[in-house]
Design a protein around this motif. Sequence first.
Motif, mmCIF file in Angstrom:
data_model
loop_
_atom_site.group_PDB
_atom_site.id
_atom_site.type_symbol
_atom_site.label_atom_id
_atom_site.label_comp_id
_atom_site.label_asym_id
_atom_site.label_seq_id
_atom_site.Cartn_x
_atom_site.Cartn_y
_atom_site.Cartn_z
ATOM 1 N N GLN A 69 0.832 -1.207 0.000
ATOM 2 C CA GLN A 69 0.000 0.000 0.000
ATOM 3 C C GLN A 69 0.871 1.263 0.000
ATOM 4 O OE1 GLN A 69 -3.719 0.031 2.542
ATOM 5 N NE2 GLN A 69 -2.736 -1.808 3.353
ATOM 6 N N GLY A 70 2.076 1.149 0.581
ATOM 7 C CA GLY A 70 2.968 2.316 0.630
ATOM 8 C C GLY A 70 2.404 3.452 1.466
ATOM 9 N N ILE A 71 1.880 3.123 2.655
ATOM 10 C CA ILE A 71 1.261 4.159 3.489
ATOM 11 C C ILE A 71 1.956 4.270 4.856
ATOM 12 C CG2 ILE A 71 -1.013 4.096 2.373
ATOM 13 C CD1 ILE A 71 -1.928 2.213 4.660
ATOM 14 N N ARG A 72 3.233 3.947 4.900
ATOM 15 C CA ARG A 72 3.979 4.072 6.169
ATOM 16 C C ARG A 72 3.997 5.531 6.618
ATOM 17 N NH1 ARG A 72 7.216 0.839 8.752
ATOM 18 N NH2 ARG A 72 7.650 -0.599 7.013
ATOM 19 N N GLU A 73 3.777 5.748 7.919
ATOM 20 C CA GLU A 73 3.863 7.110 8.468
ATOM 21 C C GLU A 73 5.272 7.659 8.261
ATOM 22 O OE1 GLU A 73 2.859 6.578 12.553
ATOM 23 O OE2 GLU A 73 0.756 6.100 12.138
ATOM 24 N N ASP A 74 5.375 8.976 8.200
ATOM 25 C CA ASP A 74 6.672 9.582 7.917
ATOM 26 C C ASP A 74 7.078 10.541 9.034
ATOM 27 O OD1 ASP A 74 8.971 10.199 6.394
ATOM 28 O OD2 ASP A 74 8.007 12.013 5.634
ATOM 29 N N GLY A 75 8.227 10.258 9.662
ATOM 30 C CA GLY A 75 8.842 11.233 10.568
ATOM 31 C C GLY A 75 8.204 11.395 11.926
ATOM 32 N N TYR A 76 7.191 10.605 12.230
ATOM 33 C CA TYR A 76 6.457 10.803 13.477
ATOM 34 C C TYR A 76 7.039 9.919 14.571
ATOM 35 C CZ TYR A 76 2.491 10.634 16.723
ATOM 36 O OH TYR A 76 1.697 10.692 17.836
ATOM 37 N N ALA A 77 7.274 10.485 15.763
ATOM 38 C CA ALA A 77 7.820 9.701 16.877
ATOM 39 C C ALA A 77 7.150 10.117 18.191
ATOM 40 C CB ALA A 77 9.329 9.889 16.969
ATOM 41 N N ASP A 78 6.620 9.135 18.919
ATOM 42 C CA ASP A 78 5.897 9.383 20.172
ATOM 43 C C ASP A 78 6.368 8.361 21.199
ATOM 44 O OD1 ASP A 78 4.101 9.298 22.268
ATOM 45 O OD2 ASP A 78 2.343 9.667 21.022
ATOM 46 N N PRO A 79 7.182 8.790 22.186
ATOM 47 C CA PRO A 79 7.755 7.846 23.158
ATOM 48 C C PRO A 79 6.701 7.045 23.931
ATOM 49 C CG PRO A 79 8.863 9.974 23.292
ATOM 50 C CD PRO A 79 7.699 10.165 22.378
ATOM 51 N N ALA A 80 5.599 7.682 24.312
ATOM 52 C CA ALA A 80 4.565 6.975 25.079
ATOM 53 C C ALA A 80 3.939 5.863 24.233
ATOM 54 C CB ALA A 80 3.495 7.960 25.555
ATOM 55 N N MET A 81 3.657 6.186 22.967
ATOM 56 C CA MET A 81 3.083 5.187 22.065
ATOM 57 C C MET A 81 4.079 4.066 21.760
ATOM 58 S SD MET A 81 0.456 4.155 20.446
ATOM 59 C CE MET A 81 -0.723 5.489 20.252
ATOM 60 N N ALA A 82 5.372 4.422 21.739
ATOM 61 C CA ALA A 82 6.404 3.406 21.466
ATOM 62 C C ALA A 82 6.404 2.329 22.545
ATOM 63 C CB ALA A 82 7.782 4.070 21.370
ATOM 64 N N ALA A 83 6.280 2.734 23.796
ATOM 65 C CA ALA A 83 6.248 1.767 24.896
ATOM 66 C C ALA A 83 5.012 0.870 24.793
ATOM 67 C CB ALA A 83 6.261 2.504 26.230
ATOM 68 N N GLN A 84 3.888 1.479 24.432
ATOM 69 C CA GLN A 84 2.637 0.738 24.275
ATOM 70 C C GLN A 84 2.748 -0.285 23.132
ATOM 71 O OE1 GLN A 84 -0.721 3.450 24.395
ATOM 72 N NE2 GLN A 84 -1.961 2.015 23.194
ATOM 73 N N ASP A 85 3.299 0.158 21.991
ATOM 74 C CA ASP A 85 3.447 -0.733 20.834
ATOM 75 C C ASP A 85 4.443 -1.853 21.109
ATOM 76 O OD1 ASP A 85 1.592 0.583 19.281
ATOM 77 O OD2 ASP A 85 3.046 1.842 18.255
ATOM 78 N N ALA A 86 5.487 -1.542 21.871
ATOM 79 C CA ALA A 86 6.473 -2.573 22.214
ATOM 80 C C ALA A 86 5.818 -3.678 23.037
ATOM 81 C CB ALA A 86 7.648 -1.957 22.975
ATOM 82 N N THR A 87 4.899 -3.291 23.931
ATOM 83 C CA THR A 87 4.157 -4.282 24.728
ATOM 84 C C THR A 87 3.281 -5.146 23.824
ATOM 85 O OG1 THR A 87 4.127 -2.736 26.592
ATOM 86 C CG2 THR A 87 2.563 -4.571 26.672
ATOM 87 N N VAL A 88 2.650 -4.514 22.832
ATOM 88 C CA VAL A 88 1.825 -5.262 21.870
ATOM 89 C C VAL A 88 2.702 -6.272 21.111
ATOM 90 C CG1 VAL A 88 0.428 -5.082 19.769
ATOM 91 C CG2 VAL A 88 0.133 -3.406 21.614
#
Length: 325
Positions: free
Chosen positions: A161-180
């Motif tokens: 699809q080529g719809i990867r987000e670009d340049g966005y970084a959120d430390p709180a969301m990163a911890a949540q996604d790592a748990t997932v």
Amino acid sequence: MYGGDYQIQGTIFPAPNFNPVIDAQMLGGALQGISCEKDTLIDILTQRCNAQRLMIAEAYRNMYGRDLITDLKENLSEHFKEVMVGLMYPPASYDAHELWHAMKGAGTEENCLIDILASRSNMEIFQMKEAYSMQYNSDLQQDIYSETSGHFRDTLMNLAQGIREDGYADPAMAAQDATVLWDACQQKTGEHKNMLQMILCNKSYQQLWMIFQEFQNIAGQDLVNAINECYDGYFQELLAAIVLCVRDKPSYFAYRLYNAIHEFGFHNKTIIRVLIARSEIDLLTIRQRYKERYGKSLFHDLKHFASGHYEKALLAICAGDTEDY
């Protein structure tokens, strides 16, 4: 090290004092003589950037009323032909060509799909899909859907699809996604596999870099090791490839070249594809990673397994304008 912070460099650059008409004349002489002058083909086509090669092809058509790719196919054979012809495609068209042949041959060449779709940017994927549609009058995503299956197919479809987000970084969301991701490696249900591939296919490289760090903290192990332990088959290979490409694409391609040379009995298609596709992007960096990781130069290993004009063409692409053999 975030995967975009190192200096990357190709091996092929625009040739100075370039004259497409003279090059076209020389190629015409080399191809239309009694015996094909293969050294001339190598000297010209491996020492011009892709944009210059396309100008040569246009000059060749104007001069001889013939298509250069057709003449190369008619005069050359085997792997040497694949290299010379491959150099003549624009990057997006070359990716499209490789994907088409990976799916339309006898059996699907899954590693080709993995190499290309795990490593290309949104723009590269968009251009590749356009080229695929124009060249083959077919839809890339539909072909992927019909030629692959399961979660491997779902992940490829997402990447395509080529719809990867670009340049966005959120430390709180990163911890949540790592748990997932950690849960997905433990529980391995269909839903968890979907969450795993959604994160890896859609989050920005910057965000994924942060997620990988958080995963290490939570799991006490590297994400690639966790993926390799928890999953198998092409799904596992694709997920690991995405992670490795986020971290350091040249290292990923150095690993792929090493495997293609040593593990698969010299897998020519992979070697040719990687050298051509990365020649103007990061092949010099890939060479450096190869030597750092495996102790021998890429030149050494190519010379050991290839021969004749095929070997000479591969080495010329690797060398570019350097003589570091």
